[in-house]
Design a protein around this motif. Sequence first.
Motif, PDB file in Angstrom:
ATOM      1  N   ARG A   1      45.395  50.600  37.825  1.00 52.46           N
ATOM      2  CA  ARG A   1      43.924  50.566  37.725  1.00 52.46           C
ATOM      3  C   ARG A   1      43.411  49.143  37.894  1.00 52.46           C
ATOM      4  O   ARG A   1      42.419  48.912  38.585  1.00 52.46           O
ATOM      5  N   ILE A   2      44.099  48.189  37.287  1.00 51.73           N
ATOM      6  CA  ILE A   2      43.710  46.775  37.427  1.00 51.73           C
ATOM      7  C   ILE A   2      43.745  46.384  38.898  1.00 51.73           C
ATOM      8  O   ILE A   2      42.807  45.754  39.405  1.00 51.73           O
ATOM      9  N   LEU A   3      44.820  46.735  39.584  1.00 48.48           N
ATOM     10  CA  LEU A   3      44.968  46.354  40.992  1.00 48.48           C
ATOM     11  C   LEU A   3      43.977  47.083  41.899  1.00 48.48           C
ATOM     12  O   LEU A   3      43.604  46.558  42.950  1.00 48.48           O
TER      13      LEU A   3
ATOM     14  N   ARG B   1      33.071  43.311  37.358  1.00 49.02           N
ATOM     15  CA  ARG B   1      34.230  44.100  37.797  1.00 49.02           C
ATOM     16  C   ARG B   1      35.537  43.361  37.500  1.00 49.02           C
ATOM     17  O   ARG B   1      36.472  43.937  36.963  1.00 49.02           O
ATOM     18  N   ASN B   2      35.594  42.080  37.854  1.00 47.71           N
ATOM     19  CA  ASN B   2      36.817  41.307  37.616  1.00 47.71           C
ATOM     20  C   ASN B   2      37.023  41.010  36.135  1.00 47.71           C
ATOM     21  O   ASN B   2      38.164  40.914  35.678  1.00 47.71           O
ATOM     22  N   LEU B   3      35.934  40.877  35.401  1.00 50.89           N
ATOM     23  CA  LEU B   3      36.059  40.696  33.952  1.00 50.89           C
ATOM     24  C   LEU B   3      36.659  41.955  33.329  1.00 50.89           C
ATOM     25  O   LEU B   3      37.550  41.875  32.475  1.00 50.89           O
ATOM     26  N   TYR B   4      36.201  43.104  33.780  1.00 51.74           N
ATOM     27  CA  TYR B   4      36.760  44.371  33.299  1.00 51.74           C
ATOM     28  C   TYR B   4      38.248  44.449  33.623  1.00 51.74           C
ATOM     29  O   TYR B   4      39.066  44.826  32.776  1.00 51.74           O
ATOM     30  N   ALA B   5      38.620  44.061  34.847  1.00 49.18           N
ATOM     31  CA  ALA B   5      40.033  44.070  35.244  1.00 49.18           C
ATOM     32  C   ALA B   5      40.837  43.129  34.352  1.00 49.18           C
ATOM     33  O   ALA B   5      41.952  43.465  33.929  1.00 49.18           O
ATOM     34  N   GLN B   6      40.289  41.961  34.037  1.00 51.23           N
ATOM     35  CA  GLN B   6      41.019  41.022  33.196  1.00 51.23           C
ATOM     36  C   GLN B   6      41.141  41.536  31.764  1.00 51.23           C
ATOM     37  O   GLN B   6      42.164  41.324  31.111  1.00 51.23           O
ATOM     38  N   MET B   7      40.121  42.212  31.289  1.00 48.79           N
ATOM     39  CA  MET B   7      40.210  42.798  29.951  1.00 48.79           C
ATOM     40  C   MET B   7      41.300  43.883  29.931  1.00 48.79           C
ATOM     41  O   MET B   7      42.056  43.987  28.964  1.00 48.79           O
ATOM     42  N   LEU B   8      41.385  44.657  30.991  1.00 47.62           N
ATOM     43  CA  LEU B   8      42.475  45.632  31.097  1.00 47.62           C
ATOM     44  C   LEU B   8      43.824  44.912  31.152  1.00 47.62           C
ATOM     45  O   LEU B   8      44.813  45.389  30.599  1.00 47.62           O
TER      46      LEU B   8
END
Length: 184
Positions: free
Chosen positions: A69-71, A39-46
């Motif tokens: 969306r990241i937040l 989940r956090n990897l996806y957020a960082q990629m965003l």
Amino acid sequence: MNFETTNANLVSNNWLTQSSYITAQALQNRIYLDTLSQRNLYAQMLGDLLLGYLKKFNYDGFAHEIQQRILQINPENLTALIVDANIKMQIAAAEIKRAGNPPEEKLPQYPAAYRAYLSMQQAYARVDDLGYQSMPPEAYQAWLKSFEAAKEKQENKELKEKLQKEIKLLKSLPKPKVIYNKNN
């Protein structure tokens, strides 16, 4: 494992904490050097997408959607929080300019400018509370130069090892017989 893209090498946590501006508070808050969940990897990629988008197109509705969306995914995502603080700084600067650039102590007399200023202060305080510390430009340049020195040292080491192998190989070859011709 940490991969430092600046010098294209795997590096240790110890090296990163000693060579960059990572605070103990940032480590404790797990904003650096922590294994990312999917989940956090996806957020960082965003977040990386957001930074690239901002560089090319500036902040707009799409950038805002990505940031939000990241937040939603990770409320402590440093990239999104820094972008948020920087946007609020631009808004505060515009409102303060619109109010005639009053000194800080007179901002409460200008409600829109003061609200924007307080919002910016809160956003930066949130980033600071996580332990983020920006690297000054001169320190960043010195950091980049340290990579060059390390790369040169590694190249010299590899060259020295190659020369030592060549010397060893030459020493292992049979000694040539020297024939003297007495007629010459």
